[in-house]
Design an enzyme around this catalytic site. Sequence first.
Site, PDB file in Angstrom:
ATOM      1  CB  VAL A   1      -0.959   0.022   1.215  1.00  0.00           C
ATOM      2  CG1 VAL A   1      -1.873  -1.186   1.195  1.00  0.00           C
ATOM      3  CG2 VAL A   1      -0.199   0.113   2.541  1.00  0.00           C
TER       4      VAL A   1
ATOM      5  CG  HIS B   1      -3.744  -5.699   0.010  1.00  0.00           C
ATOM      6  ND1 HIS B   1      -2.744  -6.419   0.649  1.00  0.00           N
ATOM      7  CD2 HIS B   1      -4.598  -6.629  -0.484  1.00  0.00           C
ATOM      8  CE1 HIS B   1      -2.988  -7.723   0.529  1.00  0.00           C
ATOM      9  NE2 HIS B   1      -4.098  -7.860  -0.163  1.00  0.00           N
TER      10      HIS B   1
ATOM     11  CB  CYS C   1     -15.388  11.004   0.708  1.00  0.00           C
ATOM     12  SG  CYS C   1     -16.783  11.699   1.643  1.00  0.00           S
TER      13      CYS C   1
ATOM     14  CB  CYS D   1     -14.970  14.718   1.492  1.00  0.00           C
ATOM     15  SG  CYS D   1     -15.417  14.649  -0.255  1.00  0.00           S
TER      16      CYS D   1
ATOM     17  CB  THR E   1       4.962 -12.049  -2.518  1.00  0.00           C
ATOM     18  OG1 THR E   1       3.813 -12.601  -1.884  1.00  0.00           O
ATOM     19  CG2 THR E   1       5.239 -12.811  -3.800  1.00  0.00           C
TER      20      THR E   1
ATOM     21  N   PRO F   1      15.064 -13.638  -1.548  1.00  0.00           N
ATOM     22  CG  PRO F   1      15.542 -12.217   0.230  1.00  0.00           C
ATOM     23  CD  PRO F   1      14.722 -12.315  -1.014  1.00  0.00           C
TER      24      PRO F   1
END
Length: 256
Positions: free
Chosen positions: A107, A123, A131, A154, A195, A221
């Site tokens: 995100v 995500h 809003c 908003c 991931t 890794p």
Amino acid sequence: MTELDTHARDAAVRALADARRILALTGAGISAESGIPTFREAQTGLWARFSPEDLATPEAFAREPERVWGWYRWRRTLIARGGVNAGHEALAALEHHRPVRIATQNVDGLHAAAGSSDIAELHGNIWRERCSACATTATMAVAPADEDAPLPVCSRCGAPTRPDIVWFGEMLPADALARAEQGLNEADCVLVVGTSNRVYPAAALVETAIAGPATVIEVNPEATPVSTAVDVALRASASHALPALVAALDAAPARR
């Protein structure tokens, strides 16, 4: 720094060079190299006593928006200070060779900050505000947050805005998931970067890629549950492996 396995590197470069379209599925590992904590790691220090239900649910926001925004503003500052790394930049540079769509679980907005142009954010995005009444969105600049600023509202209707992130109990955005699935259907080569391949439904995209005709390259890794099933596994960090792959493509004769 660990050198890339030559055979795996060359196989990955061939697959990328031969591809017409590329999909990159990215997770927390690519941003961890910028020093950005995962969701769980961010529940430390002052935030250690709060549960996910205190910080990342619609109910928590309705009950205590100040606390929720305090946590997200703190996370924004960590992200802004960490910034993009060589892995993010390499995926953006890969667009000079082939169309690349990124489907990310992150995100943090760092793929866009690095210059990638086609991103499905599964995500949500911590820099985007939505809003709570009319669903109008606005995207903020990547910069340290002013933790003393009033809570955002908003610009259209004046109702409180919330981080445009998928919270517990909410569905993934249908448009982002559809774009990820479309990218998977069209890709000849799939990069799986940073991931754990344990979080669904994003992990299902990896499983579908492995079962399909595209060449699947894992960059991590550490071994993951799919490491033995992918076509090429590069045991290196994204900031090491991805720039090396792009550099090899840059040096190779154009292939179309």
